[in-house]
Design an enzyme around this catalytic site. Structure first.
Site, mmCIF file in Angstrom:
data_model
loop_
_atom_site.group_PDB
_atom_site.id
_atom_site.type_symbol
_atom_site.label_atom_id
_atom_site.label_comp_id
_atom_site.label_asym_id
_atom_site.label_seq_id
_atom_site.Cartn_x
_atom_site.Cartn_y
_atom_site.Cartn_z
ATOM 1 C CG ASP A 124 67.585 61.830 63.370
ATOM 2 O OD1 ASP A 124 68.513 61.402 63.811
ATOM 3 O OD2 ASP A 124 66.879 62.949 63.555
ATOM 4 C CE LYS A 125 62.241 53.911 59.852
ATOM 5 N NZ LYS A 125 61.686 52.990 60.867
#
Length: 279
Positions: A124-125
């Site tokens: 994920d970011k």
């Protein structure tokens, strides 16, 4: 920053054929133009790679500087002719997407290396830690990769195995009997004020699996904006960054078969919250 490049067509063909003859333009750069507003124009009119051109047509496109004024602070953990493994910082998307054509981890690395890369895993970011790329399109998927994550969770966490099925609802994963199977193995490492540093291993690798499972167990990740907990530790850290870090990866090299044991140290925001070195 970006600049507008103008090219005059010298023969009949398509935009893609014209751009392919230009030195310094990769196929990947050309394909990303569609994500940019007015990224590709023919005689001032929005165009696509298949748009026909004739001699004298003006083809213009946005080009971004390959160097960054604020370089992304990543570390290379392993590199050879086929693989590149890096320690990704939090806050950086993994691959190019609308709005992140030039500032993804993949884009930054490709600009530095000068050739395409191929993702062999995802984060994920806002998840920091180990990310694997192939340097050739034929590098096979690394299906037997084992990962260990570190997370800072709310409350005093006990050793547990969470096997609740998960189902996507809106933008989050929720427990559901008709959801997809997911297994999460949780081992406490040490207590911190207001929470626990835990080591986590997963099977199945569902979207947001660790975040959703820990929240369902009553121990959401600290500062997780989707699954719910503000920081109660009294220390400063990046607001809104779910405290999750891919700390260790074990994989087999796709050609040699050698075992690679890779580790990424705790990032600074973890250190600020729990004051420990990577276990």
């Amino acid at each position: 920053m970006a600049e507008r490049l103008h090219i005059t067509a010298d023969r009949n063909g398509t935009v893609e054929q014209l751009l392919a003859r230009q030195p310094g333009l990769s196929r990947r750069q050309i394909s990303r133009l569609k994500f940019l507003p007015a990224g590709l124009l023919v005689n001032g009119i929005p165009a696509r790679s298949v748009t026909p051109v004739k001699p004298g047509d003006d083809v213009s496109l946005w080009l971004h500087e390959s160097s960054h004024r604020n370089p992304v602070p990543y570390r290379i953990l392993f590199e050879d002719a086929l693989l590149l493994v890096v320690d990704k910082p939090a806050g950086l998307v993994v691959h190019p997407s609308p709005g992140h054509e030039q500032d993804s981890m993949q884009s930054v690395l490709e600009a530095a290396l000068g050739h395409p890369l191929y993702l062999k895993g995802r984060l994920d970011k806002d998840t920091s830690g180990i990310l694997v790329f192939g340097k050739a399109s034929w590098v096979p998927s690394l299906t037997k990769t084992k990962k260990r994550y570190l997370a800072l969770c709310h409350g005093q966490v006990q050793p547990q195995v969470i096997c609740t099925p998960l189902k996507l609802r809106d933008r989050t994963m929720v427990p559901s009997l008709d959801g997809k199977s997911a297994l999460t193995y949780v081992t406490p490492v040490r207590s911190i004020p207001g929470g626990t540093l835990v080591s986590v291993k997963i099977e199945h690798g569902r979207m947001h699996q660790i975040r959703a499972h820990m929240a369902s167990a009553g121990h959401p990740l600290l500062q997780d904006p989707l699954y719910g907990s503000s920081c109660e530790c009294g220390a400063s850290a990046t607001e809104g960054r779910a405290m999750l870090h891919c700390a260790a990866v074990t994989l087999r090299h796709p050609v040699t078969g050698d075992r690679l044991d890779l580790a990424a140290r705790l990032p600074d925001d973890f250190m600020a919250l729990c004051g420990v070195s990577s276990p």
